[in-house]
Design a protein around this motif. Structure first.
Motif, mmCIF file in Angstrom:
data_model
loop_
_atom_site.group_PDB
_atom_site.id
_atom_site.type_symbol
_atom_site.label_atom_id
_atom_site.label_comp_id
_atom_site.label_asym_id
_atom_site.label_seq_id
_atom_site.Cartn_x
_atom_site.Cartn_y
_atom_site.Cartn_z
ATOM 1 N N SER A 1 6.097 -0.973 7.340
ATOM 2 C CA SER A 1 4.855 -0.593 6.665
ATOM 3 C C SER A 1 4.738 0.918 6.633
ATOM 4 O O SER A 1 5.430 1.633 7.359
ATOM 5 C CB SER A 1 3.625 -1.213 7.340
ATOM 6 O OG SER A 1 3.437 -0.646 8.621
ATOM 7 N N SER B 1 -1.254 1.471 0.637
ATOM 8 C CA SER B 1 -0.532 0.906 1.757
ATOM 9 C C SER B 1 0.730 0.192 1.296
ATOM 10 O O SER B 1 0.726 -0.503 0.281
ATOM 11 C CB SER B 1 -1.462 -0.084 2.489
ATOM 12 O OG SER B 1 -0.853 -0.568 3.647
ATOM 13 N N ASP C 1 3.108 -2.600 2.656
ATOM 14 C CA ASP C 1 3.137 -3.631 3.689
ATOM 15 C C ASP C 1 3.955 -4.828 3.230
ATOM 16 O O ASP C 1 4.028 -5.116 2.024
ATOM 17 C CB ASP C 1 1.714 -4.115 4.011
ATOM 18 C CG ASP C 1 0.855 -3.043 4.619
ATOM 19 O OD1 ASP C 1 1.172 -2.593 5.727
ATOM 20 O OD2 ASP C 1 -0.133 -2.647 3.980
ATOM 21 N N ARG D 1 -0.982 -6.203 8.823
ATOM 22 C CA ARG D 1 -1.295 -4.883 8.283
ATOM 23 C C ARG D 1 -1.384 -3.896 9.446
ATOM 24 O O ARG D 1 -2.001 -4.154 10.469
ATOM 25 C CB ARG D 1 -2.638 -4.910 7.555
ATOM 26 C CG ARG D 1 -2.650 -5.877 6.391
ATOM 27 C CD ARG D 1 -2.303 -5.135 5.115
ATOM 28 N NE ARG D 1 -2.536 -5.974 3.954
ATOM 29 C CZ ARG D 1 -1.567 -6.437 3.181
ATOM 30 N NH1 ARG D 1 -0.322 -6.170 3.442
ATOM 31 N NH2 ARG D 1 -1.846 -7.154 2.120
ATOM 32 N N THR D 2 -0.736 -2.752 9.283
ATOM 33 C CA THR D 2 -0.755 -1.704 10.294
ATOM 34 C C THR D 2 -1.465 -0.496 9.707
ATOM 35 O O THR D 2 -1.091 -0.033 8.638
ATOM 36 C CB THR D 2 0.687 -1.308 10.684
ATOM 37 O OG1 THR D 2 1.380 -2.462 11.143
ATOM 38 C CG2 THR D 2 0.670 -0.238 11.758
#
Length: 130
Positions: free
Chosen positions: A94, A119, A121, A127-128
């Motif tokens: 990610s 983002s 991902d 999700r980070t």
């Protein structure tokens, strides 16, 4: 989908994970992003250059600059748009990208247009926050 508007220039980004180009065992995750730049203003603009800041999940930051996008410096007329697709390999599953396009108006004024932070991902991954 991510979107930002600067001076009636609307930038929309749609990221996607490219599983077939990725090799997690080798520490390589590849993402594509589709960008649409729409001119909702009353004056033609030309995309001169770009600046990207790419941050992976480990916090490593890479900056990328250069003329145009995908080998082009498009002129975008009022009411028109320009779209392109590009990619980004990451050493983590990610990350996040953000940046700016530098435009020139028909009157010769140079100004920056925000590219929204988006983002990168895995579709099934956690999700980070980067």
């Amino acid at each position: 989908m991510y979107q930002a508007t600067t001076r009636q220039i609307i930038v929309t980004v749609k990221p996607a994970y490219l599983e077939e180009q990725s090799d997690p065992e080798a520490g390589r995750w590849v993402f594509a992003y589709q960008v649409e730049i729409e001119n909702a203003g009353e004056e033609a603009v030309q995309l001169q250059s770009r600046f990207w800041q790419i941050t992976d999940a480990a916090g490593h930051v890479e900056e990328v600059t250069g003329p145009g996008v995908v080998g082009e410096q498009p002129v975008i007329l009022p009411g028109d748009s320009f779209s392109y697709t590009s990619g980004c390999p990451l050493p983590t599953p990610s990350g996040i990208m953000r940046g700016r396009y530098f435009m020139r108006s028909a009157a010769g004024e140079t100004f920056a247009v925000e590219i929204p932070a988006f983002s990168l991902d895995l579709p099934c991954g956690a999700r980070t926050l980067n």
